[in-house]
Scaffold this motif. Sequence first.
Motif, PDB file in Angstrom:
ATOM      1  N   ASP A 379       6.692  17.506  18.581  1.00 20.36           N
ATOM      2  CA  ASP A 379       7.759  16.686  19.173  1.00 20.36           C
ATOM      3  C   ASP A 379       7.406  15.206  19.114  1.00 20.36           C
ATOM      4  OD1 ASP A 379       9.182  18.958  19.700  1.00 20.36           O
ATOM      5  OD2 ASP A 379       8.473  19.141  21.778  1.00 20.36           O
ATOM      6  N   LEU A 380       6.168  14.883  19.395  1.00 22.68           N
ATOM      7  CA  LEU A 380       5.754  13.489  19.304  1.00 22.68           C
ATOM      8  C   LEU A 380       5.899  12.959  17.879  1.00 22.68           C
ATOM      9  CD1 LEU A 380       2.523  13.322  21.535  1.00 22.68           C
ATOM     10  CD2 LEU A 380       4.775  12.355  22.030  1.00 22.68           C
ATOM     11  N   ALA A 381       5.584  13.786  16.892  1.00 24.85           N
ATOM     12  CA  ALA A 381       5.692  13.357  15.502  1.00 24.85           C
ATOM     13  C   ALA A 381       7.145  13.110  15.104  1.00 24.85           C
ATOM     14  CB  ALA A 381       5.053  14.401  14.586  1.00 24.85           C
ATOM     15  N   HIS A 382       8.049  13.979  15.511  1.00 26.25           N
ATOM     16  CA  HIS A 382       9.459  13.827  15.127  1.00 26.25           C
ATOM     17  C   HIS A 382      10.112  12.635  15.823  1.00 26.25           C
ATOM     18  CE1 HIS A 382       9.738  18.362  13.885  1.00 26.25           C
ATOM     19  NE2 HIS A 382       8.982  17.637  13.065  1.00 26.25           N
ATOM     20  N   ASP A 383       9.687  12.317  17.045  1.00 23.11           N
ATOM     21  CA  ASP A 383      10.271  11.196  17.791  1.00 23.11           C
ATOM     22  C   ASP A 383       9.490   9.896  17.610  1.00 23.11           C
ATOM     23  OD1 ASP A 383      12.260  12.820  18.803  1.00 23.11           O
ATOM     24  OD2 ASP A 383      11.076  13.415  20.547  1.00 23.11           O
ATOM     25  N   ALA A 384       8.548   9.862  16.690  1.00 23.99           N
ATOM     26  CA  ALA A 384       7.700   8.685  16.521  1.00 23.99           C
ATOM     27  C   ALA A 384       8.460   7.535  15.864  1.00 23.99           C
ATOM     28  CB  ALA A 384       6.478   9.042  15.674  1.00 23.99           C
ATOM     29  N   ILE A 385       7.885   6.345  15.994  1.00 24.41           N
ATOM     30  CA  ILE A 385       8.372   5.147  15.310  1.00 24.41           C
ATOM     31  C   ILE A 385       7.269   4.693  14.364  1.00 24.41           C
ATOM     32  CG2 ILE A 385       9.199   2.785  15.552  1.00 24.41           C
ATOM     33  CD1 ILE A 385      10.082   3.455  18.373  1.00 24.41           C
ATOM     34  N   VAL A 386       7.603   4.531  13.095  1.00 25.78           N
ATOM     35  CA  VAL A 386       6.651   4.066  12.095  1.00 25.78           C
ATOM     36  C   VAL A 386       6.915   2.590  11.829  1.00 25.78           C
ATOM     37  CG1 VAL A 386       5.925   4.250   9.684  1.00 25.78           C
ATOM     38  CG2 VAL A 386       6.320   6.319  11.028  1.00 25.78           C
ATOM     39  N   VAL A 387       5.856   1.784  11.893  1.00 25.23           N
ATOM     40  CA  VAL A 387       5.942   0.355  11.619  1.00 25.23           C
ATOM     41  C   VAL A 387       5.284   0.079  10.279  1.00 25.23           C
ATOM     42  CG1 VAL A 387       5.358  -1.954  12.400  1.00 25.23           C
ATOM     43  CG2 VAL A 387       5.932  -0.184  14.070  1.00 25.23           C
ATOM     44  N   LEU A 388       6.059  -0.453   9.339  1.00 27.77           N
ATOM     45  CA  LEU A 388       5.526  -0.884   8.047  1.00 27.77           C
ATOM     46  C   LEU A 388       5.163  -2.349   8.180  1.00 27.77           C
ATOM     47  CD1 LEU A 388       8.164   0.836   5.692  1.00 27.77           C
ATOM     48  CD2 LEU A 388       5.931   1.708   6.448  1.00 27.77           C
ATOM     49  N   ASN A 389       3.884  -2.601   8.272  1.00 30.43           N
ATOM     50  CA  ASN A 389       3.396  -3.935   8.589  1.00 30.43           C
ATOM     51  C   ASN A 389       3.050  -4.718   7.315  1.00 30.43           C
ATOM     52  OD1 ASN A 389       2.473  -6.090  10.164  1.00 30.43           O
ATOM     53  ND2 ASN A 389       0.370  -5.325  10.135  1.00 30.43           N
ATOM     54  N   HIS A 390       3.699  -5.884   7.167  1.00 24.80           N
ATOM     55  CA  HIS A 390       3.392  -6.792   6.059  1.00 24.80           C
ATOM     56  C   HIS A 390       2.230  -7.677   6.500  1.00 24.80           C
ATOM     57  CE1 HIS A 390       7.162  -6.186   3.589  1.00 24.80           C
ATOM     58  NE2 HIS A 390       7.457  -5.546   4.708  1.00 24.80           N
ATOM     59  N   SER A 391       1.038  -7.256   6.222  1.00 24.53           N
ATOM     60  CA  SER A 391      -0.139  -7.990   6.685  1.00 24.53           C
ATOM     61  C   SER A 391      -0.606  -9.055   5.695  1.00 24.53           C
ATOM     62  CB  SER A 391      -1.297  -7.026   6.961  1.00 24.53           C
ATOM     63  OG  SER A 391      -1.597  -6.255   5.796  1.00 24.53           O
ATOM     64  N   HIS A 406      10.834   7.569   2.846  1.00 23.33           N
ATOM     65  CA  HIS A 406       9.933   8.689   3.100  1.00 23.33           C
ATOM     66  C   HIS A 406       9.729   8.901   4.593  1.00 23.33           C
ATOM     67  CE1 HIS A 406       6.390  11.272   2.965  1.00 23.33           C
ATOM     68  NE2 HIS A 406       5.767  10.395   3.763  1.00 23.33           N
ATOM     69  N   PHE A 407       9.395   7.848   5.311  1.00 18.64           N
ATOM     70  CA  PHE A 407       9.113   8.010   6.742  1.00 18.64           C
ATOM     71  C   PHE A 407      10.390   8.272   7.553  1.00 18.64           C
ATOM     72  CE2 PHE A 407       5.233   5.627   5.512  1.00 18.64           C
ATOM     73  CZ  PHE A 407       4.297   6.528   5.995  1.00 18.64           C
ATOM     74  N   ALA A 408      11.520   7.792   7.068  1.00 19.62           N
ATOM     75  CA  ALA A 408      12.774   8.068   7.764  1.00 19.62           C
ATOM     76  C   ALA A 408      13.118   9.552   7.735  1.00 19.62           C
ATOM     77  CB  ALA A 408      13.905   7.254   7.141  1.00 19.62           C
ATOM     78  N   SER A 409      12.586  10.276   6.746  1.00 21.30           N
ATOM     79  CA  SER A 409      12.837  11.718   6.678  1.00 21.30           C
ATOM     80  C   SER A 409      11.938  12.508   7.635  1.00 21.30           C
ATOM     81  CB  SER A 409      12.622  12.220   5.248  1.00 21.30           C
ATOM     82  OG  SER A 409      11.244  12.093   4.874  1.00 21.30           O
ATOM     83  N   ARG A 410      10.967  11.827   8.244  1.00 22.03           N
ATOM     84  CA  ARG A 410      10.009  12.536   9.076  1.00 22.03           C
ATOM     85  C   ARG A 410      10.023  12.087  10.542  1.00 22.03           C
ATOM     86  NH1 ARG A 410       4.259  13.650   6.444  1.00 22.03           N
ATOM     87  NH2 ARG A 410       4.489  15.248   8.071  1.00 22.03           N
ATOM     88  N   VAL A 411      10.437  10.878  10.803  1.00 25.61           N
ATOM     89  CA  VAL A 411      10.384  10.347  12.171  1.00 25.61           C
ATOM     90  C   VAL A 411      11.763   9.841  12.580  1.00 25.61           C
ATOM     91  CG1 VAL A 411       7.951   9.723  11.932  1.00 25.61           C
ATOM     92  CG2 VAL A 411       9.724   8.041  11.384  1.00 25.61           C
TER      93      VAL A 411
END
Length: 459
Positions: A379-391, A406-411
């Motif tokens: 449940d935590l994985a499906h409701d997670a927020i992924v941040v793509l950081n431009h470092s 890709h990450f939008a299909s998982r979180v």
Amino acid sequence: MTPKNTPDPHEDDAMGVLVDAASVATTGIGILGGTAQVSVVMPREQDDDLADEEVIDGEVDEAVVADIVLEDAVAVAVAAPIPVAVDEAIAEPEPVLEPTVASAPAPVKEAAPVESPKKSLAPRTAQPEVTLASKRLGDLSGTHRESADLLTTDRLLDPHRVTKPEPEGAWSHLLYSVSGRRINIGDGRRARERKALSARIAAPLPGGARFVPVLSRKGGVGKTAITALLGMALADARDDRVIAIDANPDRGTLADRIVRPQHTKSVRDLVRIHDQVTGYHDISAVVARDATRLDVLASDADPRIAEAFGDTDYRDVADLAAHYYSLVLTDTGTGIVHPVMAATLDVADRIVIVSGLSVDEARLASETLTWLETNGFEDLAHDAIVVLNHSTPGTPLVRVNELEAHFASRVRSVVQMPYDAQIAAGGVMVFANLQPETRLAARRLAALLVEGLRAEASA
């Protein structure tokens, strides 16, 4: 010729005055100028019930006449004086009756019966007694009862009578100033969007404290910077308390990115006084606070400490933070199988995963989601927020849109954090001095997090 001192027997008849001096009560009826005048002297003891009196051979008893006159007199006294037409039988001259001669008076035309006030009083009906009883909330009528939080300003105040604040935006403020503050067209588009975003971040969170760890399985992707940005955006818009805890088992740098180096207290000091904390003032002596009102609990920086920050230590700190904060962010280490990570995930309500813009960094972030799904945190994985950081500055070599897909299909959500030179420098970050695009991205991340927490509470 009639003497002057001798009363004229026809004088009273001409005035229509009837005098009966032989009865016990002296009664006089005078008709002057079309107005009836009545004077009555009642006997002290007299029965006013006419039902017991009888009329025989056309004669009227004197007591009966007195009672009738009495009732008429009372009715006249109660009502306002009214004009009375002179009856023909009274207007014609009548011979004077001698006191010693008992004779029946001329028949009198029967008038409409008038009840005396005494007889017109009806008996009072007994009113039923009213029983007063209080009601509990559960006994109130109606199936729906509103709570106090529904009495909002937007619902109760008339918008036409509320003075609008000074508008924000170049054209709106220019028109407002030129018109002498008479024309207020409201905020500009950007100001409206900024205020709407602030309202999303500041939305209340029902229930107790919420724990949000920030994860990354690879160092150098900006996990600590994202934790600081998220905490600043939350604390800047919300009215409740927000804290960021550096739970890195080794030497963490979260406090170095938010507060000045002169702050010397750490998470180890809070663990030592865990049993002596009686209020927020005890915690405020350990944590540091930045300009956005974000509290920061630094990691242990003493190189002489051989024992790392562990599972039990984090649970003690989390127990204290739950009593005095609404949002608790945790900057975790890179070891996902470390004992402190297990304690962090056990109390987590939402998670944020940080990924860099390289192939290996993206793969490690995706593998982190897989590890969570296969170890009881699906449940935590499906409701997670992924941040793509431009470092790093410039255009990245990878296709960012493919990473986002890709990450939008998982979180639940994916947010891109733009490059900011102040963040890349590695020093203290001041939220107000960051680039507008950086602040906007951090605020969007905070809004998505709050909305996810609210959705969980209402589910």
